[in-house]
Design an enzyme around this catalytic site. Sequence first.
Site, mmCIF file in Angstrom:
data_model
loop_
_atom_site.group_PDB
_atom_site.id
_atom_site.type_symbol
_atom_site.label_atom_id
_atom_site.label_comp_id
_atom_site.label_asym_id
_atom_site.label_seq_id
_atom_site.Cartn_x
_atom_site.Cartn_y
_atom_site.Cartn_z
ATOM 1 N N LYS A 155 0.839 -1.196 0.000
ATOM 2 C CA LYS A 155 0.000 0.000 0.000
ATOM 3 C C LYS A 155 0.879 1.253 0.000
ATOM 4 O O LYS A 155 1.958 1.269 0.606
ATOM 5 C CB LYS A 155 -0.927 0.004 1.218
ATOM 6 C CG LYS A 155 -2.027 1.060 1.133
ATOM 7 C CD LYS A 155 -3.038 0.929 2.266
ATOM 8 C CE LYS A 155 -4.190 1.905 2.080
ATOM 9 N NZ LYS A 155 -5.162 1.838 3.184
ATOM 10 N N ASN B 124 -14.252 3.199 -3.754
ATOM 11 C CA ASN B 124 -13.584 3.395 -2.473
ATOM 12 C C ASN B 124 -13.161 4.846 -2.325
ATOM 13 O O ASN B 124 -12.837 5.521 -3.303
ATOM 14 C CB ASN B 124 -12.360 2.467 -2.342
ATOM 15 C CG ASN B 124 -11.132 3.036 -3.017
ATOM 16 O OD1 ASN B 124 -10.379 3.816 -2.435
ATOM 17 N ND2 ASN B 124 -10.915 2.640 -4.278
ATOM 18 N N CYS C 215 -4.004 8.203 -7.537
ATOM 19 C CA CYS C 215 -5.113 8.136 -6.589
ATOM 20 C C CYS C 215 -6.080 9.286 -6.883
ATOM 21 O O CYS C 215 -5.680 10.460 -6.845
ATOM 22 C CB CYS C 215 -4.596 8.239 -5.161
ATOM 23 S SG CYS C 215 -5.893 8.082 -3.913
ATOM 24 N N LYS D 221 2.482 4.671 -11.879
ATOM 25 C CA LYS D 221 1.086 4.244 -11.948
ATOM 26 C C LYS D 221 0.231 5.400 -12.444
ATOM 27 O O LYS D 221 0.174 6.461 -11.825
ATOM 28 C CB LYS D 221 0.599 3.763 -10.579
ATOM 29 C CG LYS D 221 -0.772 3.083 -10.626
ATOM 30 C CD LYS D 221 -1.068 2.422 -9.288
ATOM 31 C CE LYS D 221 -2.369 1.647 -9.312
ATOM 32 N NZ LYS D 221 -2.636 0.986 -8.019
ATOM 33 N N ASN E 6 -5.331 3.031 -12.652
ATOM 34 C CA ASN E 6 -5.857 3.131 -11.301
ATOM 35 C C ASN E 6 -7.367 3.349 -11.419
ATOM 36 O O ASN E 6 -7.931 3.318 -12.521
ATOM 37 C CB ASN E 6 -5.185 4.275 -10.538
ATOM 38 C CG ASN E 6 -5.248 4.073 -9.025
ATOM 39 O OD1 ASN E 6 -6.194 3.492 -8.493
ATOM 40 N ND2 ASN E 6 -4.246 4.565 -8.319
#
Length: 413
Positions: free
Chosen positions: A84, A116, A178, A216, A243
Amino acid sequence: MASHSVLGEDGTFVPCGLKFLRNHLRIFFSLCDREGKTRMPTLSITVDGLKLPNPFIIASGPPGTNLNVIAKAFQEGWGAVIAKTVSLDASKVINVAPRYAKLFSNDKQEVVGWENIELISDRPLKIWTEEFKKCKDRFPDRVLIASIMEEYSKDAWFEIVERCQETGVDGFELNFSCPHGLPERKMGSAMGEDPEILEEVCGWVAAAAKKPVWAKMTPNITRIEEPSRAALRGGVQGVSLINTIRCVMGVNLDTFRPEPTVEGYTTPGGYSSKAVKPIALRMVMEVASMVRSEFPDRTISGIGGIETGEDAAQFILLGADTIQVCTGVMKLGYECIKPMQAELLAFMEKHQFETVLDFKGKSLDYFTSHADLVRRQAERKAAQKAAAAKSVRSDAEWSGESFVQQSDSLSRQ
């Protein structure tokens, strides 16, 4: 016809025809080398110098949130684990609950979408570096990758790379993707949406890292190739995509509150699970096409709705070297690695592929422009029309000199 038999699945001999036996032997010998040794397909793969027993990787997120679950992943047989995401200052990371919302199929039997609003790790970096060391001591031959995220500061990126690198981790994944949380600090997708900044930060990390680095990528952008190209120009060895997709899962029609509801309120989150797979496949295809022509020595880790070996095969056919799974593990457990491996091996055996590289990117050549599709279809119809014009329409048109050709023209093509 002579009687023949082959060994059946239950261990007994089953009678078969000569044609069946010949096919059986043909398949057997096609899997043998010149010395007669059977060549069995293997899932082992080396990517950017990292030797993995299989291409299945735990994606950064809850399934890699501490040493306990990372150890579970290795014990079940995952090829690698990306922990993580960590940062230098975890004190600013405060999660809420509930933080997940699910989209079910109409019969309510299956989760097809998952939202999420979870943040990166809330555990101090000191604890993480201790656990990284313990993990590498316990699993020295397994691949552990640190996912890192920082603000727009060269010193911060250098520090987090150096501190993680000292623990013996095998590589880095830079979280530029993210879609929620910490945007005020210009972290995650807030950084990944800017190719200029992305290239600069990747250059910083490439200069500091002694291990392979992947970036990412965020899907929350118009053209995924642009930030991916910038990251590769910056010096990373590979890119991971995609992502989660920024979303609102839904609204409760009784309370009028959007989900997931925290004290009556929510914030847009990241969408994952099976529903995002078609979007992920498209973006992997686009980046793989770019990588093939501009960065042929770089790699791609495919992510997005992967739950079966067949899903994995599709990503590899479109150019992925490795496969990452996060939500699938949250739905099915770490043991889902076993059927995924079996299904991918079955696909490889069916098509006589020995290694993953044998079919990587094999489907990329079948993409083209809409204008080209129109041209190809027009050419086919013209050819069919020309063939029909040459076909015999009455018995008087048969010719001895072109009898075979006339016969073929009346056959199903």
